[in-house]
Motif scaffolding. Sequence first.
Motif, PDB file in Angstrom:
ATOM      1  N   LYS A 249       0.921  -1.227   0.025  1.00 37.51           N
ATOM      2  CA  LYS A 249       0.000  -0.137   0.028  1.00 37.51           C
ATOM      3  C   LYS A 249       0.939   1.301  -0.084  1.00 37.51           C
ATOM      4  N   THR A 250       0.431   2.326  -0.852  1.00 36.57           N
ATOM      5  CA  THR A 250       1.041   3.502  -0.725  1.00 36.57           C
ATOM      6  C   THR A 250       0.397   4.830   0.008  1.00 36.57           C
ATOM      7  N   PRO A 251       0.720   5.685   0.132  1.00 37.68           N
ATOM      8  CA  PRO A 251       0.029   7.064   0.572  1.00 37.68           C
ATOM      9  C   PRO A 251      -0.795   7.605  -0.518  1.00 37.68           C
ATOM     10  N   ARG A 252      -0.879   7.086  -1.508  1.00 37.81           N
ATOM     11  CA  ARG A 252      -1.393   7.741  -2.883  1.00 37.81           C
ATOM     12  C   ARG A 252      -2.852   7.128  -3.079  1.00 37.81           C
ATOM     13  N   PHE A 253      -3.446   8.118  -3.900  1.00 37.52           N
ATOM     14  CA  PHE A 253      -4.814   7.805  -4.188  1.00 37.52           C
ATOM     15  C   PHE A 253      -5.303   7.890  -5.725  1.00 37.52           C
ATOM     16  N   CYS A 254      -6.212   6.907  -6.386  1.00 32.66           N
ATOM     17  CA  CYS A 254      -6.307   6.984  -7.452  1.00 32.66           C
ATOM     18  C   CYS A 254      -6.890   8.299  -8.223  1.00 32.66           C
ATOM     19  N   PRO A 255      -6.378   8.523  -9.389  1.00 30.53           N
ATOM     20  CA  PRO A 255      -7.027  10.045 -10.001  1.00 30.53           C
ATOM     21  C   PRO A 255      -8.324   9.664 -10.549  1.00 30.53           C
ATOM     22  N   ASN A 256      -8.602   8.279 -10.462  1.00 26.73           N
ATOM     23  CA  ASN A 256      -9.926   8.289 -11.296  1.00 26.73           C
ATOM     24  C   ASN A 256     -10.987   8.051 -10.398  1.00 26.73           C
ATOM     25  N   CYS A 257     -10.771   6.973  -9.460  1.00 29.14           N
ATOM     26  CA  CYS A 257     -12.001   6.627  -8.349  1.00 29.14           C
ATOM     27  C   CYS A 257     -11.549   7.180  -6.903  1.00 29.14           C
ATOM     28  N   HIS A 258     -10.198   7.297  -6.826  1.00 27.89           N
ATOM     29  CA  HIS A 258      -9.839   8.042  -5.570  1.00 27.89           C
ATOM     30  C   HIS A 258      -9.702   6.770  -4.302  1.00 27.89           C
ATOM     31  N   ILE A 261      -3.974   3.403  -3.693  1.00 31.15           N
ATOM     32  CA  ILE A 261      -3.062   2.909  -4.728  1.00 31.15           C
ATOM     33  C   ILE A 261      -2.071   2.024  -4.080  1.00 31.15           C
ATOM     34  N   TYR A 262      -1.803   0.610  -4.541  1.00 32.17           N
ATOM     35  CA  TYR A 262      -0.775   0.002  -4.276  1.00 32.17           C
ATOM     36  C   TYR A 262       0.262  -0.176  -5.185  1.00 32.17           C
ATOM     37  N   LYS A 263       1.434  -0.516  -4.728  1.00 35.07           N
ATOM     38  CA  LYS A 263       2.442  -1.070  -5.810  1.00 35.07           C
ATOM     39  C   LYS A 263       3.124  -2.018  -5.740  1.00 35.07           C
ATOM     40  N   LYS A 264       3.371  -2.776  -6.851  1.00 39.74           N
ATOM     41  CA  LYS A 264       4.173  -3.950  -6.953  1.00 39.74           C
ATOM     42  C   LYS A 264       5.518  -3.967  -7.752  1.00 39.74           C
ATOM     43  N   GLN A 265       6.474  -4.493  -7.205  1.00 38.50           N
ATOM     44  CA  GLN A 265       7.658  -4.582  -8.068  1.00 38.50           C
ATOM     45  C   GLN A 265       7.688  -5.706  -9.180  1.00 38.50           C
ATOM     46  N   LEU A 266       7.948  -5.153 -10.323  1.00 37.44           N
ATOM     47  CA  LEU A 266       7.906  -6.183 -11.289  1.00 37.44           C
ATOM     48  C   LEU A 266       9.500  -6.428 -12.057  1.00 37.44           C
ATOM     49  N   LYS A 267       9.566  -7.059 -13.058  1.00 41.61           N
ATOM     50  CA  LYS A 267      11.123  -6.933 -13.702  1.00 41.61           C
ATOM     51  C   LYS A 267      10.762  -7.424 -15.194  1.00 41.61           C
TER      52      LYS A 267
END
Length: 330
Positions: A249-258, A261-267
């Motif tokens: 989980k991040t402290p950010r919010f979706c610009p569409n539905c608010h 926002i979560y983050k996931k590390q990919l490669k």
Amino acid sequence: MSNEIVKVHNNLIDLPLRRFNSSEIDIFTALCYKCNEQDTHEVVLPFSEIRELAHYKNKNEEQFISATKTMNEKLMSLHFTIGNERNFTQFVLFPTFTVSSDAETLTVKVHEDFAYLLNNLSNYTSIELQESTALKSSYSKGIYKKLRQFRNTDKPFWRVKLDDFREYLDIPSSYTLSDINKRVLKTAIKELSPYFQGLNIEPYFDKKKGQRGRPKVVGYIFTFKAEPKKELIKEQTQESIAKVTDWEKTPRFCPNCHRSIYKKQLKNENGAYYLYGHTDFKTGECDFTTNDYSVLLERYQIEQESNEPSTKEELKNQDGILKRISNIFK
């Protein structure tokens, strides 16, 4: 691999990309992705990012620039019909289209008259870049867009007249039905079946009373199995999905539905990166994702954060100030 989702208004989905080859379609789709929800602001894109999004594998820079240029020239030559065939306007999606070989960047800006095609979308189709760019045939890419348009219906199907099918996919007039079956439909079944379960293509015929001989093929019907209903998975929250899928989980919010926002590390072949979005972006009500963190720097979020203490030390300081103020009035 990332799962970038591009949202495109159905008016743009319905536009035949005449004379576009497979690479040009991929570049165009990548540009649409980067221009999603950017209104009419200029968007500066490094060549490397376009290559990655479009999965453009040719390393020759001159050929890449040429493919980008011819893509836009073909786009500018299209006629975008509004209302009916008697009323149309020249289709210029990107009035600003500046290539800088020195800086290795492409700068684009969406025309204000067509901003609705990529912004504040309600009547739209979502396309997965990874899936779309994996298709080799330009015909398969075109069919893919239309099938995505109907994927959430109870019994998804696309019924299309033969003449409209030819026009939409820009099939040469010299192609016979046998050519279409061999070079378009068989390839489409092979390439699209992994993405549309139970995909089937059947011709339909002109059944006139009293007609003798073999009936005439007048169109095709594409059918496939419906995707799972969103209502069946509503009990799954972002938090519960994150616990088993390594999202943070991040402290950010979706610009569409608010929502959060979560983050996931990919490669990928270029190394590690973060995908930002909802843990349920494939099945939930909002499929927003991005790998550009700056997209999440919404003004209201910045203001919200500036008005809220973010550390224990700040909370302690605020508490001390309040106590001193209360002592003044005792």
